[in-house]
Scaffold this motif. Structure first.
Motif, mmCIF file in Angstrom:
data_model
loop_
_atom_site.group_PDB
_atom_site.id
_atom_site.type_symbol
_atom_site.label_atom_id
_atom_site.label_comp_id
_atom_site.label_asym_id
_atom_site.label_seq_id
_atom_site.Cartn_x
_atom_site.Cartn_y
_atom_site.Cartn_z
ATOM 1 N N ARG A 68 40.269 37.191 42.745
ATOM 2 C CA ARG A 68 41.302 37.845 41.841
ATOM 3 C C ARG A 68 41.476 39.219 42.271
ATOM 4 O O ARG A 68 40.484 39.986 42.927
ATOM 5 N N SER A 69 42.432 39.895 41.906
ATOM 6 C CA SER A 69 42.916 41.327 42.033
ATOM 7 C C SER A 69 42.962 41.591 43.501
ATOM 8 O O SER A 69 43.058 42.578 44.211
ATOM 9 N N GLN A 70 43.482 40.505 44.390
ATOM 10 C CA GLN A 70 43.890 40.543 45.875
ATOM 11 C C GLN A 70 45.204 40.104 46.217
ATOM 12 O O GLN A 70 45.421 39.804 47.409
ATOM 13 N N GLY A 71 45.862 39.897 45.193
ATOM 14 C CA GLY A 71 47.309 39.616 45.509
ATOM 15 C C GLY A 71 47.621 37.985 45.469
ATOM 16 O O GLY A 71 48.657 37.386 45.686
ATOM 17 N N VAL A 72 46.286 37.117 45.294
ATOM 18 C CA VAL A 72 46.594 35.554 45.373
ATOM 19 C C VAL A 72 47.304 35.042 44.416
ATOM 20 O O VAL A 72 48.357 34.601 44.450
#
Length: 125
Positions: A68-72
């Motif tokens: 999460r919070s990585q653009g996935v």
């Protein structure tokens, strides 16, 4: 995909949405579905939606906590959006549980907003 979605409390995956039901949905021309994998080939994100004329819906989206919070999630939403736009969908909608504050923030960041003056009615068949 069923096992992946069932891992997350914030994904409203009904008890009747089993593998057989999911297979039936996935073979429909109006379904859009994308998976995200890590380097080991494990599913770390998934999106499933459908198209209803000029409207599209995202039924389920989940991303593993480590990703999460990585653009996935954003890339999964973009993929589903492009797929829907390609076939003429003009508007997308989805449902977010009132208590899912992180989900509300995520969807707002993707450009979704809460409609005013509308209520959704539904029933199981």
């Amino acid at each position: 995909m069923e096992r992946f979605f069932r891992q997350f409390d914030e994904v409203s995956f009904c008890e009747w949405q089993d593998a057989k039901c999911l297979r039936g949905v996935l073979i429909q021309k109006t379904t859009t579905a994308f998976l995200a994998f890590d380097v080991a080939g494990e599913i770390v994100g998934a999106v499933l939606g459908g198209m209803l004329g000029s409207r599209g819906t995202i039924n389920h989206l989940a991303v593993s906590p480590l990703y999460r919070s990585q653009g996935v999630g954003q890339r999964l939403v973009e993929a589903a959006s492009c797929d829907m736009k390609r076939v003429g969908v003009l508007r997308m909608f989805l449902f977010v549980d009132d208590a899912n504050l992180a989900g509300k923030r995520f969807w707002a960041a993707q450009g979704f907003c809460e409609p005013h003056g509308e209520r959704t009615f539904e029933r199981d068949l």
